[in-house]
Design an enzyme around this catalytic site. Structure first.
Site, short mmCIF file in Angstrom:
data_model
loop_
_atom_site.label_atom_id
_atom_site.label_comp_id
_atom_site.label_asym_id
_atom_site.label_seq_id
_atom_site.Cartn_x
_atom_site.Cartn_y
_atom_site.Cartn_z
N HIS A 80 -9.65 0.75 4.92
CA HIS A 80 -8.08 1.00 5.55
C HIS A 80 -8.51 1.89 6.54
CE1 HIS A 80 -3.96 2.34 6.40
NE2 HIS A 80 -3.81 1.09 5.79
N SER A 85 3.33 -2.75 10.21
CA SER A 85 4.94 -2.78 10.46
C SER A 85 5.47 -3.93 10.09
CB SER A 85 4.83 -2.35 11.97
OG SER A 85 4.68 -1.13 12.48
N GLY A 128 2.92 -1.35 4.20
CA GLY A 128 3.06 -0.05 3.95
C GLY A 128 4.63 0.42 3.54
N GLY A 129 5.22 0.97 4.39
CA GLY A 129 6.22 1.85 4.49
C GLY A 129 7.38 0.88 3.54
N GLU A 162 -6.62 4.54 7.75
CA GLU A 162 -6.75 5.83 7.71
C GLU A 162 -7.77 6.50 6.79
OE1 GLU A 162 -2.88 5.22 5.74
OE2 GLU A 162 -2.12 4.64 7.45
N GLU A 169 -5.42 -5.30 10.26
CA GLU A 169 -4.34 -4.40 10.46
C GLU A 169 -4.68 -3.48 11.99
OE1 GLU A 169 -2.35 -3.06 6.55
OE2 GLU A 169 -3.94 -1.66 7.18
N LYS A 208 0.14 4.13 -0.13
CA LYS A 208 -0.56 5.34 0.47
C LYS A 208 -0.53 6.68 -0.22
CE LYS A 208 0.03 3.05 4.94
NZ LYS A 208 -0.12 3.02 6.11
N GLY A 260 2.63 1.90 10.95
CA GLY A 260 3.53 2.87 10.56
C GLY A 260 4.32 2.98 12.24
N ASN A 276 0.86 -1.14 -0.10
CA ASN A 276 0.03 0.00 -0.15
C ASN A 276 0.90 1.27 -0.02
OD1 ASN A 276 -1.83 1.99 0.33
ND2 ASN A 276 -2.15 1.41 2.63
P1 13P Z 1 3.09 0.06 7.74
O1 13P Z 1 3.69 -1.06 6.88
O2 13P Z 1 3.68 1.32 7.06
O3 13P Z 1 2.91 -0.01 9.04
O4 13P Z 1 1.53 0.36 6.92
C1 13P Z 1 0.66 -0.65 7.04
C2 13P Z 1 -0.37 -0.26 6.30
O5 13P Z 1 -1.34 0.53 6.84
C3 13P Z 1 -0.65 -0.96 5.10
O6 13P Z 1 -2.08 -0.64 4.66
#
Ligand code: 13P
Length: 235
Positions: A85, A197, A218-219, A87, A155, A9, A161, A7
């Protein structure tokens, strides 16, 4: 075979995506790889990667300025979308019912929805994790869903994050609950991803947990150097 979904983002640009697709296209992997990117970068994927959006509208079309429909995403060549999600639940105030509407539009337009559920820190601290997750699954899966026709992503919202994950026992407990809930709903073949994470250091161990069918990253999905080792960490 595991599902490794990224993802992006609100990050990246078309040339970074082109470079990523080229790199991933050369991989020799049995795993299913998905990348959910910003709307402006949507296009068809390649032999290895399915491309997706990070949300779709609840509505089909019309006077909804700034919104993007599932049909538009589908017409771009993309085949997947995230819905619900953390967010989006926070920033767009999405409820489970909103998420189910979005997922319904995705299915009507031949997109594979990845439906995200998870508890916030206060919910976890209040001992509500299992209730929030089970209700999230029961209420966010739309009526037009078919067994195996969608994906659930767990999640834990407090770990996104944050560089921390629940213990592997906690992940197992929640995934077992989701599996049991999906079985009861008639969706026994629906894959369940873990997200929050995930890194190349913990990916293989997380994916060795029973009822973890893959990860949502994510990251660490933003760069080939950190995403490819996650894809290659499992068969
Ligand atoms: P991180 O892997 O950066 O924690 O993000 C997870 C996420 O929100 C994937 O959708």
């Amino acid at each position: 075979m595991k599902i490794i979904a990224g993802n992006w983002k609100m990050n990246g640009n078309p040339s970074e995506l082109a470079e990523m697709l080229q790199g991933l296209g050369a991989l020799d992997t049995e795993n299913r790889v998905i990348l959910c990117v910003p709307y402006t970068m949507l296009r068809a994927g390649n032999n290895i990667v399915m491309l997706g959006s990070q949300n779709v509208s609840k509505y089909d079309s019309g006077a909804h300025t700034g919104d993007i429909s599932a049909k538009m995403v589908s017409k771009s060549g993309a085949t997947v979308t995230l819905v619900g999600h953390s967010e989006c639940r926070t920033e767009l105030h999405d409820t489970n019912a909103d998420v189910a509407e979005r997922a319904a539009r995705a299915l009507e337009n031949d997109l594979l929805p990845i439906i995200c559920v998870g508890e916030t820190a206060p919910e976890r601290d209040a001992g509500l994790t299992e209730k929030i997750v089970e209700t999230g699954v029961r209420e966010s899966v739309p009526k037009n869903a078919a067994n195996g026709g969608f994906i659930i992503a767990y999640e834990p919202r407090w770990a996104i994050g944050a560089g921390i994950t629940p213990t592997y026992d906690q992940i197992q407990q929640v995934h077992n609950l989701i599996r049991k809930t999906l079985d009861e709903m008639g969706f026994a073949d629906t894959p369940i991803l873990y997200g929050a994470s995930v890194t190349e250091q913990n990916a293989a161990e997380i994916m060795s947990i029973k009822n973890v069918d893959g990860v949502l990253v994510g990251g660490a999905s933003l760069k080939k150097e950190t995403f490819v080792p996650i894809i290659n960490s499992v068969k």
